[in-house]
Design an enzyme around this catalytic site. Structure first.
Site, PDB file in Angstrom:
ATOM      1  N   SER A 143      19.294  19.308 -10.931  1.00  0.00           N
ATOM      2  CA  SER A 143      19.093  18.052 -10.220  1.00  0.00           C
ATOM      3  C   SER A 143      17.730  18.087  -9.543  1.00  0.00           C
ATOM      4  CB  SER A 143      20.183  17.843  -9.170  1.00  0.00           C
ATOM      5  OG  SER A 143      19.943  16.664  -8.411  1.00  0.00           O
ATOM      6  N   TYR A 157      25.218  20.814  -1.908  1.00  0.00           N
ATOM      7  CA  TYR A 157      24.879  20.465  -3.286  1.00  0.00           C
ATOM      8  C   TYR A 157      23.438  20.861  -3.594  1.00  0.00           C
ATOM      9  CZ  TYR A 157      23.935  17.488  -7.363  1.00  0.00           C
ATOM     10  OH  TYR A 157      23.563  17.018  -8.603  1.00  0.00           O
TER      11      TYR A 157
END
Length: 254
Positions: A143, A157
């Protein structure tokens, strides 16, 4: 380049919806035999149905990749079903919003287990089979959040995805002697169910140079290239697929 995957076996984790479903569909459309590995049986079955209706080959293995045993089972099921493994495509991930001050051990541990630890577990389980493959590939969904950007409420995350990038680089060095490449894709804002929790889609798209959100297929085609024989000299890298969102130093330049 057609990136033909005919006859290759792909284990695609987190493939019940969103980016993972697109990955499974795109690899199957290019000839791969796909093991759809996902936590929810109903969504996984829908992915398999869509692939088969389009003429592709897919089977379903329902799994929660939060433990080493589950990762071992996913690889074992793939080998038992298809007789080998050429492509490990790891997309499964957790995306729970929780501010740092309120972050529970359960949320932190679950996120790290599914997003990061499973990279280790799946690779270890798949290594023997990948060493037998002609063009073995490991491709992981990372990501931009963590390695390049930050979002409040996603420190856990972000940390997991920054760790994924570190894993990709180190694993690429260790596995190069076997001809196994290890790469990743860093998605930006992609139109998925998970993105809906971050806000209004048109508003999010305004600050993207290409003026649109990405699609799951945008990510799938980038991964298809990294998994192809044509990408055999690329390893230890992550490809940002974000419509140019990381380019401006400041939103005023948009």
């Amino acid at each position: 380049m057609t990136h033909d995957s005919t006859g290759r076996v792909a284990l695609v984790t987190g493939s019940g919806q969103g980016i993972g479903r697109a990955l499974a569909q795109v690899f199957a459309a290019h000839g791969a035999k796909v093991m759809v590995a996902t936590r929810t049986q109903a969504s996984g079955a829908e992915t398999v149905r869509l692939i088969r209706e389009a003429g592709g080959s897919a089977e379903l293995f329902t799994v929660d990749l939060s433990t080493r045993a589950a990762a071992n089972q996913a690889v074992a099921a793939t080998l038992e079903t298809f007789g080998g493994l050429d492509l490990l495509i790891h997309n499964a991930g957790m995306f729970p919003m929780q501010n740092l001050i309120d972050l529970s051990d359960e949320t932190l541990e679950g996120t790290l287990a599914v997003n990061l630890k499973s990279c280790f577990w799946l690779t270890q389980a798949a290594l023997a089979a990948l060493r037998q493959a002609e063009h073995p590939r490991i491709v992981i969904t990372s990501s931009v959040t963590g390695p390049r950007t930050a979002i409040p409420g996603l420190s856990h995350y972000a940390a997991s995805k920054a760790g994924v990038n570190g894993f990709i680089r180190s694993a690429a060095l260790e596995l190069a002697e076997y001809g196994i490449t290890v790469n990743g894709v860093e998605p930006g804002l992609i139109a998925t169910q998970a993105l809906a929790s971050l806000g209004d889609s048109p508003a999010l798209a305004r600050n993207i140079p290409l003026k649109r959100l990405g699609t799951p297929e945008d990510i799938a085609h980038a991964m298809l290239f990294l998994a192809s024989p044509q990408a055999g000299y690329i390893t230890g890298q992550t490809l940002v697929v974000d419509g140019g969102a990381m380019l401006p130093e400041n939103a005023q330049f948009m």
